[in-house]
Every structure is written in structure tokens, then in C-alpha cells.
Design a protein around this motif. Structure first.
Motif, mmCIF file in Angstrom:
data_model
loop_
_atom_site.group_PDB
_atom_site.id
_atom_site.type_symbol
_atom_site.label_atom_id
_atom_site.label_comp_id
_atom_site.label_asym_id
_atom_site.label_seq_id
_atom_site.Cartn_x
_atom_site.Cartn_y
_atom_site.Cartn_z
ATOM 1 N N PHE A 72 39.140 42.344 53.417
ATOM 2 C CA PHE A 72 37.876 43.040 53.644
ATOM 3 C C PHE A 72 36.885 42.749 52.522
ATOM 4 N N LEU A 73 37.339 42.855 51.280
ATOM 5 C CA LEU A 73 36.437 42.648 50.148
ATOM 6 C C LEU A 73 36.007 41.190 50.026
ATOM 7 N N SER A 74 36.859 40.278 50.481
ATOM 8 C CA SER A 74 36.467 38.868 50.507
ATOM 9 C C SER A 74 35.285 38.671 51.450
ATOM 10 N N SER A 75 35.331 39.357 52.585
ATOM 11 C CA SER A 75 34.231 39.291 53.542
ATOM 12 C C SER A 75 32.975 39.928 52.968
ATOM 13 N N LEU A 76 33.155 41.023 52.243
ATOM 14 C CA LEU A 76 32.016 41.685 51.600
ATOM 15 C C LEU A 76 31.366 40.760 50.578
ATOM 16 N N LEU A 77 32.193 40.055 49.793
ATOM 17 C CA LEU A 77 31.669 39.131 48.790
ATOM 18 C C LEU A 77 30.876 38.001 49.441
ATOM 19 N N LYS A 78 31.320 37.535 50.590
ATOM 20 C CA LYS A 78 30.568 36.506 51.300
ATOM 21 C C LYS A 78 29.181 37.008 51.676
ATOM 22 N N GLY A 79 29.111 38.285 52.076
ATOM 23 C CA GLY A 79 27.813 38.873 52.390
ATOM 24 C C GLY A 79 26.914 38.914 51.174
ATOM 25 N N MET A 97 33.757 42.867 41.296
ATOM 26 C CA MET A 97 34.608 43.059 42.468
ATOM 27 C C MET A 97 35.894 43.797 42.094
ATOM 28 N N ALA A 98 36.332 44.672 42.990
ATOM 29 C CA ALA A 98 37.601 45.361 42.772
ATOM 30 C C ALA A 98 38.768 44.399 42.922
ATOM 31 N N ASN A 99 38.768 43.660 44.023
ATOM 32 C CA ASN A 99 39.835 42.696 44.286
ATOM 33 C C ASN A 99 39.350 41.707 45.336
ATOM 34 N N ALA A 100 38.863 40.565 44.905
ATOM 35 C CA ALA A 100 38.259 39.585 45.814
ATOM 36 C C ALA A 100 39.271 38.946 46.754
ATOM 37 N N LYS A 101 40.576 39.121 46.488
ATOM 38 C CA LYS A 101 41.596 38.538 47.364
ATOM 39 C C LYS A 101 41.863 39.405 48.592
ATOM 40 N N ASP A 102 41.443 40.655 48.548
ATOM 41 C CA ASP A 102 41.578 41.531 49.700
ATOM 42 C C ASP A 102 40.725 40.990 50.841
ATOM 43 N N ASP A 116 36.034 39.386 38.912
ATOM 44 C CA ASP A 116 37.023 40.027 39.781
ATOM 45 C C ASP A 116 38.088 40.733 38.943
ATOM 46 N N ALA A 117 38.289 42.034 39.218
ATOM 47 C CA ALA A 117 39.259 42.813 38.449
ATOM 48 C C ALA A 117 40.670 42.683 38.983
ATOM 49 N N GLY A 118 40.838 42.062 40.150
ATOM 50 C CA GLY A 118 42.179 41.904 40.712
ATOM 51 C C GLY A 118 42.880 43.223 40.987
ATOM 52 N N GLY A 119 42.106 44.276 41.278
ATOM 53 C CA GLY A 119 42.687 45.573 41.587
ATOM 54 C C GLY A 119 42.986 46.438 40.375
ATOM 55 N N ASP A 120 42.590 45.998 39.181
ATOM 56 C CA ASP A 120 42.883 46.725 37.942
ATOM 57 C C ASP A 120 41.630 47.483 37.481
ATOM 58 N N PRO A 121 41.603 48.815 37.611
ATOM 59 C CA PRO A 121 40.413 49.580 37.218
ATOM 60 C C PRO A 121 40.026 49.413 35.751
ATOM 61 N N VAL A 165 31.680 46.976 43.166
ATOM 62 C CA VAL A 165 32.638 47.439 44.174
ATOM 63 C C VAL A 165 33.798 48.049 43.388
ATOM 64 N N LEU A 166 33.774 49.360 43.243
ATOM 65 C CA LEU A 166 34.706 50.039 42.354
ATOM 66 C C LEU A 166 36.167 49.873 42.767
ATOM 67 N N SER A 167 37.021 49.645 41.778
ATOM 68 C CA SER A 167 38.465 49.691 42.007
ATOM 69 C C SER A 167 38.927 51.132 42.132
ATOM 70 N N ASP A 168 38.258 52.021 41.418
ATOM 71 C CA ASP A 168 38.624 53.434 41.383
ATOM 72 C C ASP A 168 37.343 54.257 41.431
ATOM 73 N N GLY A 169 37.187 55.067 42.489
ATOM 74 C CA GLY A 169 35.982 55.867 42.641
ATOM 75 C C GLY A 169 35.749 56.823 41.489
ATOM 76 N N ASP A 170 36.823 57.214 40.789
ATOM 77 C CA ASP A 170 36.680 58.120 39.656
ATOM 78 C C ASP A 170 35.995 57.454 38.459
ATOM 79 N N GLN A 171 35.876 56.133 38.489
ATOM 80 C CA GLN A 171 35.212 55.433 37.384
ATOM 81 C C GLN A 171 33.712 55.282 37.608
ATOM 82 N N GLY A 172 33.200 55.926 38.654
ATOM 83 C CA GLY A 172 31.771 55.852 38.907
ATOM 84 C C GLY A 172 30.946 56.363 37.743
ATOM 85 N N ALA A 173 31.364 57.485 37.145
ATOM 86 C CA ALA A 173 30.598 58.087 36.048
ATOM 87 C C ALA A 173 30.485 57.157 34.837
#
Length: 310
Positions: A34-41, A27-32, A58-63, A84-92
Motif C-alpha cells: 500500500f505504501l509503495s503505491s502511495l509513494l508512487k503517487g 516513509m514508514a515502510n516503502a516496501k509495504d 525510508d524508516a523500514g517500519g522503525d519509528p 507517512v508516520l510509522s507510529d501515530g503517537d509520534q505526531g507531536a
């Protein structure tokens, strides 16, 4: 007959004691919100799947932290990764970690910048961000009758959704029907309600005048609303839009504060992410992009979305 029965019973017992496959969830940040709702799913879908267990990190927002957590899960040989990426540039680099370890990877919500080049056994579950900012801005344009001044609250600059949603705004406002609307301020509030509140306060203190707030997400829209109300601005005087249709946003709309939001179905994104991971673990093929549609939410239809959120 007894021998056949014994063999059948033994096979049944072996099947019943088979070790569950582990899906590592980064998880990018489970406290967010929206992302908390995503995690429930994710959790609900996993609970319905047979022989599947979750390991949530959970990365807490830290890439940087997220990348290390993903490396650790790969080294521990999880059977699949839902990221659930914190930073889209880290996809690679995340994609490479999965490919090198032979582990299926499912990117959820935040589309990696290398999404068109994913190797086999990797996919993306997300919504088309061109729909989100476009829906939001077209509705704001309609409410303003195509004229006025707007301020724009942008998400994290390194997040692809923030970049796309902001481009959506510009594209809509460049059309003939909406070119009478000008953006006089735009700045990142990093998806944060508190940062949006502070930024709006700065604008108000500086004497900025506007008729609309176009936010990349609901949290920032709600922060802006909080600051405006604190400063005595009537919410019937300003059109405010966000994206995500969170529970707090729907409540704000019912209260007459938020005018527009766009549902990004977080629980469904999470659930479809787990479904894709299970299929990939089982050797099945999945599309390279699994699209979850956006939906426009306004005061005219908000009650139906409230019912779904309860």
C-alpha cells in the motif's frame, strides 16, 4: 527598447535557473504494498510540479529511525516535509520538529494523535477510517445475513487506523442487524501477509471454526486466505474482507477468494500530500484535514477498479 529586452531576458534566465525546492518525504515502510503505491503517487505529483524535487527517506517500519531521519532532513533545511508516520503517537514530536525549523509538515495516511492541535503550516491528508471498517463490516454482515462466527485480524496496535477499524467492526456488530455475528478470535498480525498466514494456521490447528475473516487490511486478508487454502478450506465457505483494494487484493477477488475490500486511494493520498506541501511552501493556506473518501469494492464492481489500477 534594447535595455528593456536585456532586463527581460536576464529575469527569464534567473527564473529558469532558480533552485528547486526540496520536499523531504519520510516513509514508514516503502516496501509495504500500500505504501509503495502511495509513494508512487507522491513521485508522480512531484514530477508534474515545477521547481520541486524529492528527498525520500525510508524508516523500514522503525519509528525511532524515522524520527532521526526527520530530524536530519529538518537540519538540512528541506523546504517541506511529507510524513507517512510509522507510529501515530509520534505526531507531536514530528510536528514540533517542523514548527521549530519553520518547515511546513504534511502528514499523509497515518493520522497523528495530535491532529486536532496542529500548528500553522501543518495539515493531514488521509481518509476517514470510520468509513473503512464500517463499509467492510456492513458488507460482511450482509453476506452472512447477520449471523455467524468471525475472526478479526488487527493491524499494528499503535497505528490509529488499526484501532479505529477494529472499533468500526465492533460498532457494526453491535447493531440490531448484525448482532447475530460473534467474534471468537482477534489478534494483531501487524498488517503483514506472512504474520496473518501464521496466525490463521495457529487458529486452524487449534480447531477454531468460523464463517468470516474481518481483516484491517488486504495484506492480512490475503495471508489468511493463503493459510485457509493450504488447509483445504473452500473459499466459498468463508466470507473474507480486507481494506485498501491493492492490486493483489483485486486479483484475489476476481479469482473468487476475497469477498470484500475498501479502496483507500493511496496514489491520491500521496498526490494530495505533495499538492498541500507545495501550497504551504508558497505561503498559501490549506485545510487542516484533506479527506480522501473510501470506496466499497465487491465482485459486482471490481472490474471498474481493475481498469483503474492498470
Amino acid at each position: 527598447m534594447r535595455t528593456v529586452t536585456t532586463i527581460a531576458l536576464t529575469l527569464a534566465l534567473m527564473a529558469g535557473t532558480a533552485e528547486a525546492k526540496t520536499i523531504g518525504v519520510a516513509m514508514a515502510n516503502a516496501k509495504d504494498n500500500f505504501l509503495s503505491s502511495l509513494l508512487k503517487g507522491i513521485e508522480q505529483a512531484a514530477s508534474k510540479a515545477s521547481d520541486v524535487k524529492l528527498r525520500v527517506e525510508d524508516a523500514g517500519g522503525d519509528p525511532s529511525k524515522q524520527l532521526e531521519l526527520i530530524k536530519k532532513m529538518a537540519a538540512d533545511k528541506v523546504d517541506a516535509l511529507v510524513v507517512v508516520l510509522s507510529d501515530g503517537d509520534q505526531g507531536a514530536p514530528v510536528s514540533k520538529i517542523g514548527a521549530d525549523a519553520g518547515i511546513p509538515v504534511v502528514f499523509v495516511n497515518n493520522v497523528p494523535v495530535n491532529s486536532a492541535e496542529l500548528p500553522p503550516k501543518q495539515t493531514v491528508v488521509a481518509s476517514d477510517e470510520v468509513e473503512s471498517g464500517t463499509m467492510e463490516t456492513k458488507e460482511i454482515c450482509r453476506l452472512l445475513n447477520g449471523k455467524g462466527k468471525a475472526v478479526v485480524l488487527i493491524g499494528e496496535y499503535f497505528h490509529p487506523a488499526a484501532r479505529t477499524r477494529t472499533k468500526d467492526i465492533d460498532d457494526v456488530l453491535a447493531t440490531d442487524a448484525c448482532k447475530g455475528i460473534t467474534t471468537i478470535e482477534r489478534q494483531s498480525a501487524n498488517w503483514s501477509r506472512d504474520q496473518a498466514d501464521s496466525l490463521m494456521q495457529e487458529w486452524l490447528d487449534g480447531g477454531v471454526k468460523f464463517e468470516a475473516v474481518i481483516a484491517n487490511n488486504d495484506e492480512m486478508a490475503l495471508g489468511a486466505i493463503r493459510a485457509m487454502k493450504r488447509n483445504g478450506i473452500g473459499m466459498d465457505k468463508v466470507v473474507v474482507g480486507g481494506i485498501d483494494a491493492t492490486g493483489d487484493a483485486l486479483a484475489s477477488m476476481v479469482a473468487g477468494d476475497l469477498d470484500v475490500t475498501v479502496l483507500q486511494n493511496a496514489p491520491q493520498q500521496g498526490a494530495k500530500g505533495v499538492e498541500a506541501a507545495v501550497k504551504l511552501m508558497n505561503g498559501e493556506s490549506v485545510p487542516t484535514f484533506i479527506k480522501i473518501p473510501f470506496e466499497l469494492v465487491t465482485p459486482a464492481n471490481v472490474q471498474s477498479y481493475l481498469a483503474k489500477s492498470q
